[in-house]
Design an enzyme around this catalytic site. Structure first.
Site, short mmCIF file in Angstrom:
data_model
loop_
_atom_site.label_atom_id
_atom_site.label_comp_id
_atom_site.label_asym_id
_atom_site.label_seq_id
_atom_site.Cartn_x
_atom_site.Cartn_y
_atom_site.Cartn_z
N ARG A 116 0.84 -1.21 0.00
CA ARG A 116 0.00 0.00 0.00
C ARG A 116 0.87 1.25 0.00
O ARG A 116 0.86 2.04 0.94
CB ARG A 116 -0.97 -0.06 1.17
CG ARG A 116 -2.09 -1.04 0.84
CD ARG A 116 -3.13 -1.12 1.89
NE ARG A 116 -4.44 -1.28 1.28
CZ ARG A 116 -5.55 -1.47 1.94
NH1 ARG A 116 -5.54 -1.50 3.25
NH2 ARG A 116 -6.69 -1.63 1.33
N GLN A 121 -1.37 2.90 -5.57
CA GLN A 121 -2.77 3.23 -5.30
C GLN A 121 -3.73 2.88 -6.44
O GLN A 121 -4.80 2.34 -6.18
CB GLN A 121 -2.91 4.70 -4.89
CG GLN A 121 -2.71 4.85 -3.39
CD GLN A 121 -2.86 6.27 -2.90
OE1 GLN A 121 -3.24 7.16 -3.64
NE2 GLN A 121 -2.56 6.47 -1.63
N ASP A 124 -4.84 -0.74 -6.13
CA ASP A 124 -5.32 -1.19 -4.83
C ASP A 124 -6.76 -1.73 -4.90
O ASP A 124 -7.73 -1.02 -4.66
CB ASP A 124 -5.23 -0.01 -3.84
CG ASP A 124 -5.50 -0.44 -2.41
OD1 ASP A 124 -5.94 -1.58 -2.20
OD2 ASP A 124 -5.28 0.38 -1.50
N SER A 127 -8.94 -1.76 -1.67
CA SER A 127 -9.63 -0.50 -1.40
C SER A 127 -10.83 -0.31 -2.33
O SER A 127 -11.89 0.11 -1.88
CB SER A 127 -8.68 0.69 -1.55
OG SER A 127 -7.77 0.70 -0.48
N TYR A 221 -2.29 -1.27 8.72
CA TYR A 221 -3.32 -2.17 9.24
C TYR A 221 -3.31 -2.18 10.76
O TYR A 221 -2.31 -1.82 11.39
CB TYR A 221 -3.08 -3.59 8.74
CG TYR A 221 -3.30 -3.76 7.26
CD1 TYR A 221 -4.58 -3.76 6.73
CD2 TYR A 221 -2.23 -3.92 6.40
CE1 TYR A 221 -4.79 -3.92 5.38
CE2 TYR A 221 -2.42 -4.08 5.03
CZ TYR A 221 -3.71 -4.08 4.53
OH TYR A 221 -3.91 -4.23 3.20
P1 NAD Z 1 -9.00 -3.62 7.04
O1 NAD Z 1 -10.05 -4.03 6.06
O2 NAD Z 1 -7.85 -4.53 7.27
O3 NAD Z 1 -9.70 -3.35 8.46
C1 NAD Z 1 -10.82 -2.51 8.58
C2 NAD Z 1 -10.68 -1.66 9.81
O4 NAD Z 1 -10.91 -2.44 10.99
C3 NAD Z 1 -9.32 -1.01 9.98
O5 NAD Z 1 -9.47 0.40 10.00
C4 NAD Z 1 -8.84 -1.54 11.32
O6 NAD Z 1 -8.09 -0.59 12.05
C5 NAD Z 1 -10.14 -1.86 12.01
N1 NAD Z 1 -10.07 -2.79 13.17
C6 NAD Z 1 -9.32 -3.91 13.33
N2 NAD Z 1 -9.59 -4.48 14.52
C7 NAD Z 1 -10.54 -3.71 15.13
C8 NAD Z 1 -11.22 -3.77 16.37
N3 NAD Z 1 -10.99 -4.75 17.24
N4 NAD Z 1 -12.13 -2.81 16.65
C9 NAD Z 1 -12.38 -1.81 15.76
N5 NAD Z 1 -11.76 -1.69 14.58
C10 NAD Z 1 -10.85 -2.63 14.26
O7 NAD Z 1 -8.41 -2.19 6.71
P2 NAD Z 1 -8.46 -1.38 5.34
O8 NAD Z 1 -9.81 -0.77 5.18
O9 NAD Z 1 -7.97 -2.25 4.25
O10 NAD Z 1 -7.44 -0.19 5.58
C11 NAD Z 1 -6.58 -0.06 6.65
C12 NAD Z 1 -5.77 1.21 6.46
O11 NAD Z 1 -4.79 0.99 5.45
C13 NAD Z 1 -6.51 2.43 5.94
O12 NAD Z 1 -7.30 3.10 6.80
C14 NAD Z 1 -5.33 3.27 5.49
O13 NAD Z 1 -4.71 3.91 6.57
C15 NAD Z 1 -4.43 2.22 4.93
N6 NAD Z 1 -4.54 2.26 3.47
C16 NAD Z 1 -3.53 2.83 2.76
C17 NAD Z 1 -3.60 2.88 1.39
C18 NAD Z 1 -2.48 3.48 0.60
O14 NAD Z 1 -1.67 4.16 1.12
N7 NAD Z 1 -2.43 3.21 -0.70
C19 NAD Z 1 -4.69 2.38 0.72
C20 NAD Z 1 -5.74 1.83 1.45
C21 NAD Z 1 -5.63 1.78 2.83
#
Ligand code: NAD
Length: 359
Positions: A116, A121, A124, A127, A221
């Protein structure tokens, strides 16, 4: 270089990995061969592919095969050594599938393993598909609730807005918040990653402070909470959840079962007619009473455990995924030839199986 697009074999999978619009974007020297009917369930007829310059035929002999779901054993048997496969391969959980691909000598690029980083991006797919899931989850909550989401002032009296709680504010959660807000609900959200508070608030939702602060990995994550933290989170949520009409849960930790946030006891404490939409149903669910793939009513509370939400919006989900695929294919082709550049951080990071080179 030829890119093959098979028809998805997994029951209920309506998406397709490449849509006609993207065929034209792959550039000179890239031919696309689509299995007949591959895009039909997503709204893309064979003719639309041929009009875009693709041919309809056997996708399995192509240099690069792009797919949505990991190949079944039968599909893997149709792949050959040295071929490149790009798909959601579940590298952390489907070890059998990965071993099958490795044994077949296929270069497997897992969409889940694309680093990521900023340059990646456009590739991705986690996402893009989570965006669809979050949007659909908010719509499902609105649809299943026996009440309005917005505040209404009518001659027959005033209706207060619905209160929606979104647990997990990653990509899906943030989209669910934005969608529920647009529908007029009052939205609160919680995530273990403290950095998320600002994003939640910028969408007009309230960050629910449960006093639990988890850690974030380098990839952004969440780390799995300790047992004590999990118990404390469940207890805190049990106190707060009865105040909400709908709870949308999206919490996930890569490679792990989804954490249980909403216990059976918490469900029983909710008002009759309340709704839980469990976006994490596929990995076991965030609610103890979720039945993956089903919608159940427990103590008057509707629990939606629909899996593969992106597939329910197959046209746009496929279109977004297809753009991700085009960006990935762009990495693999140089002057119309397939070139795997192992020094490229994205190619190396996404590779989960590769042909064994015997010296
Ligand atoms: P994910 O699908 O792995 O998880 C979903 C959410 O669940 C996350 O925000 C995580 O913190 C939360 N979570 C885990 N355990 C939990 C708990 N016990 N209680 C409450 N919440 C909990 O995550 P995702 O949506 O794929 O994305 C994670 C992060 O990755 C994004 O918010 C962002 O910061 C990052 N991201 C970066 C890029 C990039 O830079 N290209 C792209 C997408 C996401």
């Amino acid at each position: 270089m030829r890119v093959g697009v098979p028809k998805e074999a997994v029951p209920g999978e309506r998406r397709v990995a490449l849509v006609p619009e993207t065929v034209t974007r792959l550039g000179a020297g890239v031919e696309v061969v689509v299995e007949t009917g591959a895009g039909a369930a997503a709204g893309f007829a064979d003719e639309a592919y041929t009009e875009a310059g693709a041919s309809v035929g056997d996708p399995w002999s192509a240099d690069v095969v792009v797919k949505v779901a990991a190949p079944t054993a039968t599909e893997t048997a149709r792949l050959h050594e040295g071929q490149v496969l790009v798909a959601f391969l579940s590298p952390l959980t489907d070890l059998e599938g990965i071993e099958r691909l490795a044994a077949a000598g296929v270069h497997g690029l897992a969409l889940e393993s694309i680093p990521r980083i900023t340059r990646a991006q456009p590739m991705d797919a986690l996402s893009s598909q989570a965006t669809v899931a979050g949007y659909k989850a908010a719509l499902l909550a609105a649809d299943r609730l026996p009440r309005f989401l917005p505040m209404l002032m009518t001659a027959a009296g005033t209706i207060p807005p619905a209160k929606v709680l979104v647990l997990g504010a990653g990509v899906a959660g943030l989209q669910a918040i934005a969608t529920a807000r647009r529908l007029g609900a009052v939205v609160s959200s919680f995530d273990v990653r403290p950095a998320v508070r600002e994003q939640v608030e910028s969408l007009g939702a309230t960050f629910l402070d449960l006093g639990i602060h988890g850690e974030e990995t380098e990839g952004g994550y969440a780390r799995e909470l300790t047992e004590e933290q999990q118990a404390a989170q469940q207890a805190e949520l049990q106190q707060r959840i009865p105040g909400f009409d709908a709870v949308i849960t999206t919490a996930a930790v890569p490679g792990r079962r989804a954490p249980i946030l909403v216990t059976a006891e918490a469900v029983r404490a909710m008002r009759t007619g309340s709704v839980i939409v469990d976006v994490a149903a596929e990995t076991g669910g965030n609610c103890e009473l979720t039945r993956p793939g089903e919608e159940v009513v427990e103590s008057g509370v509707t629990i939606v455990g629909t899996t593969n939400l992106p597939s329910t919006m197959a046209t746009h989900a496929s279109q977004l995924l297809s753009r991700n695929m085009a960006a990935i294919v762009g990495l693999l082709v140089k002057d119309g030839e397939l070139v795997l550049d192992w020094d490229d951080e994205i190619v190396a990071g996404a590779t989960v199986t590769r042909r064994q080179v015997v010296a």
